[in-house]
Scaffold this motif. Structure first.
Motif, PDB file in Angstrom:
ATOM      1  N   THR A  53       0.955  -1.330   0.114  1.00 18.10           N
ATOM      2  CA  THR A  53      -0.038  -0.069   0.062  1.00 18.10           C
ATOM      3  C   THR A  53       0.918   1.305  -0.014  1.00 18.10           C
ATOM      4  N   GLY A  90       0.729   5.653  17.513  1.00 17.53           N
ATOM      5  CA  GLY A  90       0.114   4.687  16.605  1.00 17.53           C
ATOM      6  C   GLY A  90       1.253   3.771  16.228  1.00 17.53           C
ATOM      7  N   GLU A  91       0.816   2.935  14.956  1.00 14.77           N
ATOM      8  CA  GLU A  91       1.905   1.939  14.600  1.00 14.77           C
ATOM      9  C   GLU A  91       3.282   2.402  14.440  1.00 14.77           C
ATOM     10  N   GLU A  95       8.219   1.521   4.648  1.00 17.62           N
ATOM     11  CA  GLU A  95       7.438   2.643   4.467  1.00 17.62           C
ATOM     12  C   GLU A  95       8.444   3.802   3.725  1.00 17.62           C
ATOM     13  N   ARG A 143       2.817   9.767  11.633  1.00 14.04           N
ATOM     14  CA  ARG A 143       1.449   9.582  11.632  1.00 14.04           C
ATOM     15  C   ARG A 143       0.452  10.541  11.580  1.00 14.04           C
ATOM     16  N   LYS A 160      -4.935  13.523  10.848  1.00 14.62           N
ATOM     17  CA  LYS A 160      -5.163  13.945  12.506  1.00 14.62           C
ATOM     18  C   LYS A 160      -5.649  15.221  12.434  1.00 14.62           C
ATOM     19  N   GLY A 169       1.903   8.768   6.901  1.00 13.36           N
ATOM     20  CA  GLY A 169       1.268   7.826   7.722  1.00 13.36           C
ATOM     21  C   GLY A 169       0.073   6.984   7.090  1.00 13.36           C
ATOM     22  N   LYS A 170      -0.595   7.739   6.039  1.00 12.76           N
ATOM     23  CA  LYS A 170      -1.867   7.270   5.465  1.00 12.76           C
ATOM     24  C   LYS A 170      -1.558   5.973   4.558  1.00 12.76           C
ATOM     25  N   ASP A 171      -0.518   5.885   4.095  1.00 10.23           N
ATOM     26  CA  ASP A 171      -0.415   4.476   3.131  1.00 10.23           C
ATOM     27  C   ASP A 171      -0.578   3.306   3.908  1.00 10.23           C
ATOM     28  N   LEU A 172       0.040   3.315   5.233  1.00 11.76           N
ATOM     29  CA  LEU A 172      -0.102   1.981   6.066  1.00 11.76           C
ATOM     30  C   LEU A 172      -1.500   1.779   6.321  1.00 11.76           C
ATOM     31  N   LYS A 173      -2.295   2.777   6.547  1.00 13.78           N
ATOM     32  CA  LYS A 173      -3.780   2.379   6.770  1.00 13.78           C
ATOM     33  C   LYS A 173      -4.742   2.055   5.406  1.00 13.78           C
ATOM     34  N   THR A 233      -6.069   0.371   2.227  1.00 18.07           N
ATOM     35  CA  THR A 233      -6.508  -1.077   2.093  1.00 18.07           C
ATOM     36  C   THR A 233      -5.960  -1.568   0.839  1.00 18.07           C
TER      37      THR A 233
END
Ligand code: HEC
Length: 240
Positions: free
Chosen positions: A50, A89-90, A96, A116, A120, A220-224, A226
Motif C-alpha cells: 500500500t 500509533g503503529e 514505509e 502518523r 489527524k 502515515g496514510k499509506d499504512l492504513k 486497504t
C-alpha cells in the motif's frame, strides 16, 4: 609435516608486499560477497504493497519541509515501544521509507513525531498552525512559518525531480513525470478550496503552504490504506 609446504609458506610470509596484497584481496572479495546482495537482490528490500510514491504536490511539500529544517525538531519514525505506540500509533517500518530520498527519520524530537500525522487534523488547522503555532497549540515553542502562506509555490523543477527520483527506483509513470505541474496544481486547488470553504484564507492554491499541508496529510496514510485498490500494474514487488 611436508617440508615443501613449509618452505613455500615461509617464503610467502617473507614476501610481505605480496602477502599484504593477497590479504587485502581476500578481505575485499569477502566484503563484496557480503555487501553486493544487499544492493542487487530486490527482495531484500521489504516493500509494503500500500505504500506508494508521493504525489508531485506532496513531493514539493517535502522539499519545503527539508528547506525549512522541520526535521531538526520532528522525527518521522515511531519506535516499537509501548509509550510511542500509544501516543503515535503503529511503529515505523522499513518498507514505509523505500521511496524517500533522502530519509527524513530525524533523530531529535523537540516537537512530536510526524510520521502518523496525516488525517489527524483538518487542512485549515495546518494552515493556522504553520502561520502561527500558538493559535492552535497555545504553549507551542514551534516557530512561525507565516511566509509559507505568502511565497508562491515554485514548480519549475518538479518534473525533473520526479524523473530524477525515477532513476533512483521510485516508480513514477511517464504521465506523472510529464504532467507533474498540472497534477500538482489540481491537488493544490482541492486543498485551497477546502481551506477557503472552512473559513480559512482564500487564494492559497499557488502558495507554498498547500504543498506542505498536502505532504503532512499524506504521512502515515499509506499504512492504513486497504491493499485491494489498483493491484494490477502495481510496481511493488517482493515481500509484503
Ligand atoms: C524548534 C522546533 C520546531 C521546528 C523547527 C518545527 N516544529 Fe513543528 N512542532 C514543534 C513543537 C514543539 C510542536 C508541538 C506543539 C505544537 O503543536 O505546535 C510541533 C508541532 C507540529 C505539528 C503538530 C503535530 C501533532 O501531532 O500535533 C506539525 C504538523 C508540525 N509541528 C509541523 C512542522 C513543520 C511542517 C515544520 C517545518 C516547516 C515544523 N513543524 C518545524 C517544534 C518545531
Amino acid at each position: 609435516m611436508s617440508t615443501h609446504k613449509e618452505t613455500f609458506h615461509r617464503k610467502l610470509e617473507g614476501a610481505w608486499i605480496l602477502f599484504s596484497v593477497l590479504t587485502l584481496l581476500s578481505i575485499l572479495v569477502g566484503t563484496v560477497i557480503e555487501i553486493a546482495p544487499m544492493f542487487l537482490v530486490k527482495s531484500n528490500i521489504p516493500t509494503i504493497s500500500t505504500v506508494k510514491p508521493l504525489t508531485p504536490l506532496e513531493l514539493a511539500g517535502r522539499d519545503i519541509y527539508q528547506r525549512e529544517g522541520c526535521v531538526n525538531c520532528h522525527s518521522q519514525m515511531v519506535r516499537p515501544f509501548r509509550d510511542e505506540l500509544e501516543r503515535y500509533g503503529e511503529y515505523g517500518k522499513p518498507g514505509e521509507s523505500v521511496y524517500d530520498h533522502p530519509f527524513l527519520w530525524g533523530s531529535k524530537r523537540t516537537g512530536p513525531d510526524l510520521s502518523r500525522v496525516g488525517g489527524k487534523y483538518p487542512n485549515l488547522w495546518h494552515v493556522r498552525h504553520m502561520e502561527n503555532p500558538r493559535s492552535t497549540s497555545p504553549r507551542s515553542l514551534m516557530p512561525n512559518y507565516y511566509w509559507l502562506l505568502e511565497y508562491d509555490l515554485n514548480l519549475s523543477s518538479l518534473s525533473a525531480h520526479l524523473s530524477g527520483l525515477r532513476t533512483l527506483g521510485v516508480p513514477y509513470s511517464d504521465r506523472e513525470v510529464s504532467n507533474a505541474v498540472s497534477l500538482a496544481k489540481e491537488q493544490a486547488k482541492v486543498i485551497a478550496d477546502d481551506v477557503a470553504a472552512n473559513g480559512g484564507p482564500k487564494g492559497l492554491a499557488n502558495k507554498e503552504i498547500v504543498a506542505v499541508v498536502a505532504y503532512l496529510q499524506r504521512l502515515g496514510k499509506d499504512l492504513k490504506a486497504t491493499p485491494t485498490a489498483s493491484v494490477s500494474g502495481s510496481t511493488n514487488n517482493g515481500g509484503s
